[in-house]
Enzyme design. Structure first.
Site, short mmCIF file in Angstrom:
data_model
loop_
_atom_site.label_atom_id
_atom_site.label_comp_id
_atom_site.label_asym_id
_atom_site.label_seq_id
_atom_site.Cartn_x
_atom_site.Cartn_y
_atom_site.Cartn_z
N ARG A 51 -2.09 1.43 -6.69
CA ARG A 51 -0.72 1.44 -5.54
C ARG A 51 -0.80 0.93 -4.32
O ARG A 51 -2.47 0.36 -4.18
CB ARG A 51 -0.15 2.89 -5.02
CG ARG A 51 0.32 4.09 -5.86
CD ARG A 51 -0.22 5.64 -4.86
NE ARG A 51 -0.01 6.74 -5.84
CZ ARG A 51 -0.74 7.80 -5.63
NH1 ARG A 51 -1.51 8.39 -4.92
NH2 ARG A 51 -0.07 8.79 -6.55
N ASP A 53 0.17 -0.14 -0.47
CA ASP A 53 1.17 0.56 0.88
C ASP A 53 2.03 -0.03 1.34
O ASP A 53 2.40 -1.42 1.53
CB ASP A 53 -0.31 0.68 2.14
CG ASP A 53 -1.54 1.71 1.72
OD1 ASP A 53 -1.22 2.20 0.81
OD2 ASP A 53 -2.57 0.98 1.87
N ARG A 198 -8.53 -3.13 3.93
CA ARG A 198 -7.68 -3.04 5.26
C ARG A 198 -9.09 -2.88 6.60
O ARG A 198 -9.31 -3.25 7.81
CB ARG A 198 -6.58 -2.46 5.35
CG ARG A 198 -5.75 -3.43 4.95
CD ARG A 198 -4.52 -2.23 4.83
NE ARG A 198 -3.70 -2.25 6.31
CZ ARG A 198 -3.30 -1.29 6.54
NH1 ARG A 198 -2.18 -0.82 4.99
NH2 ARG A 198 -2.38 -0.91 7.22
#
Length: 245
Positions: A51, A53, A198
């Site tokens: 995935r 985001d 991140r």
């Protein structure tokens, strides 16, 4: 049953991430499945390598789906790019072994994070980089990045809540390069936890601004506490660059 592999690039700016959601039609997976299901006139479920985001981009997302359709690979490729939104492009379509699985067969991934490091913002890079006015010390950031390389429990560098799954990952390499006003951070590893890149970036930035010492990397590993790491940097600077099998 045929197994079809796709390599996809997308601008994630207006999407709620990769994963199909019940409460949102604006997901990458959802858009792909809608087009494929129309193409073969039967519901199609697509499997992604992982995935991304909301707001995160990809140059090399990999996915696969199964179909009995007799359409040629070229026909599938042309159909998809004709009917998909312009910010989602299928770069490659290939028929692969039935055993190929986009997620389970992944050996490593490469992510890139971009920081526009100048007091004047960029009109063109604003959607694809994080704008930071303060000057960063690249030398200190490289020293800190070296501590992240290797096999560690990265729970302190993630937004993962309590889990029974392993949070240990292996980072093969982190590089930091300056291209004009753009700083390019490349992370290659066998897997990444939720928000891990991140948060590592937020920590490296804090160190680069000399708001945190390099030794804090060790403390975060030891404490396994998310609150000790830097902030989660915005999604628009992050790209899934390539998936390796």
């Amino acid at each position: 049953m045929r197994n079809i592999r796709l390599i996809i690039e997308y601008d994630g700016s207006r999407y709620s991430g990769w994963q199909r959601l019940k409460n949102s039609s604006e997901t990458i997976q959802g858009k792909l499945e809608n087009v494929l299901s129309e193409m073969v006139a039967t519901p199609i479920e697509i499997i992604g390598s992982g995935r991304t985001d909301a707001g995160v981009h990809a140059r090399g997302q990999v996915a696969n789906f199964h179909t009995k359709s007799p359409m040629s690979i070229r026909e599938i490729h042309k159909y998809m790019n004709h009917y998909l939104p312009q910010d989602i492009v299928v770069k490659e379509v290939k028929e692969v072994s039935e055993r190929f699985h986009s997620r389970y067969n992944v050996k490593s991934k490469r992510y890139v994070y971009y920081i526009w490091n100048h007091w004047i913002p960029s009109a063109f890079q604003r959607k694809y980089s994080y704008h930071l006015v303060e000057k960063l010390d690249i030398g200190i950031m490289k020293e800190a990045a070296a501590k992240l390389v290797g096999t560690h429990d990265f729970i302190g560098f993630s937004s993962v809540k309590k889990t029974n799954k392993s949070t240990t990952r292996h980072i093969e390499e982190i590089t930091i390069n300056k291209e004009g006003n753009m700083l390019v951070f490349t992370f290659t590893g066998d897997g990444f936890l939720y928000n891990m890149v991140r948060i590592m970036m937020g920590t490296l930035v804090k160190i680069g601004l000399k708001q945190m010492d390099v030794s804090y990397i060790d403390e975060i590993f030891e404490s396994k506490t998310r609150a000790n790491a830097g902030e989660t940097l915005p999604p628009q600077g992050l790209f899934l660059e390539e998936v390796y099998y």
